[in-house]
Design an enzyme around this catalytic site. Sequence first.
Site, PDB file in Angstrom:
ATOM      1  N   THR A   1       8.372   5.710 -30.391  1.00 37.70           N
ATOM      2  CA  THR A   1       7.727   4.732 -29.512  1.00 37.70           C
ATOM      3  C   THR A   1       8.466   3.399 -29.584  1.00 37.70           C
ATOM      4  OG1 THR A   1       6.233   3.889 -31.218  1.00 37.70           O
ATOM      5  CG2 THR A   1       5.472   5.803 -29.947  1.00 37.70           C
TER       6      THR A   1
ATOM      7  N   GLU B   1      10.967   9.876 -28.252  1.00 40.56           N
ATOM      8  CA  GLU B   1      12.168   9.525 -29.044  1.00 40.56           C
ATOM      9  C   GLU B   1      11.911   8.309 -29.920  1.00 40.56           C
ATOM     10  OE1 GLU B   1      15.821  11.652 -29.470  1.00 40.56           O
ATOM     11  OE2 GLU B   1      14.067  11.928 -28.195  1.00 40.56           O
TER      12      GLU B   1
ATOM     13  N   GLY C   1       0.810  -1.225   0.000  1.00 41.58           N
ATOM     14  CA  GLY C   1       0.000   0.000   0.000  1.00 41.58           C
ATOM     15  C   GLY C   1       0.837   1.266   0.000  1.00 41.58           C
TER      16      GLY C   1
END
Length: 380
Positions: free
Chosen positions: A359, A357, A334
């Site tokens: 994908t 730059e 958590g």
Amino acid sequence: MEAQDIYEAHRAYLRRFAEAEIKPFSAIVDEEARFPTESIAAIRKLDLPGLAFPAAFGGGDGDLMAQVLAVEEIARVCACTAHLMLTSWVAIMPLVVAGSAELKEHIVPQVAAGRAQASFCLTEPGGGSDVAGIRTVGEPTAGGWRLNGAKRFISNAGVADWYAVLARNATCGFGIFMVHRDDPGISFGRAERKMGMRGSPLADVLFDDCFVPEGRVVGDPTAGYATMMDILTYSRPLIAAHGLGIAQGALDETIAYTSQRMQFGQPLSRFQMIRGMVADMMAEVEAARSLLYRCVAIAGKNDERARAFASMAKLLCTNAAMSITTNAVQLHGGYGYIVDYPVERMMRDAKVTQIWEGTNQIQQLLIAKHAFSPFESQDS
């Protein structure tokens, strides 16, 4: 001293510097989504803005490995600061490679000294991966050029002083134009609100009959496309280092947290499943690092495989950044979802490294093109 020892000393010094001068501000910069003023002042004191540039222009003559190590160590504690630094390097590199001596003398020393920042203007509203489809146009006019068009998702927009703009030459080919923020006809869109990298400015750069003097064209005004493609081979290892630094930072935080967090009367690090996940994370980081450093070695020899290896390094390192930061959040339980712990920020920062730059899907296509080129050239 051996080259390897020099690089390791460089890394160790940068790590101490980043821990002391940059890390204390990284969380507040993200929380307030503001420019990392303190960190940028710190890297100026260390002369890092000039690391990538020749000594003749006030730079540090750092080779690609020195640059990669600097990006990696700073991104380990603050991805925004590392990205702001490397963006100026990438933006000015076309000028260093292909510009006239006069234009270099005019611009490079400013950026090398940290008195000015720079930006790389490639992506447009119609797309980022289709570089050949660029619609921004430079038209010859008396004494220079007039630029018309728009660039989208531009890092350092509005903050940078100089903009390296790839535009379609109205006559033939593409040109690279060095535009100053005070030039008539340049303006900036609103700052984008982002998932991560909140301290790194991002906005549109707009050109409305923006006049650029003749002397501010980088090299041949019809050969800018080829120059920019070569620059991407240089810049992708830096983006890979950026992702790798984020991954290393998340791994370090995870090891520290799981060593201290107690459950069922013992540290989390004593549980076999936790140890297995951390081992996989470590192996992923080191595999990515090995490929990146091989990529750097190949680039330094002007090897014909350099472009494919740059794509492989970018793909592997940034995928590792996303994978490892996601697992870091998971291993924090958590607390990993709470902003008080840096892995939450690192996970958000990591995502964009898979996008910009080129994908990672574009990187896959480039790698496959290299792999199959001997057979496809025979077919043609």
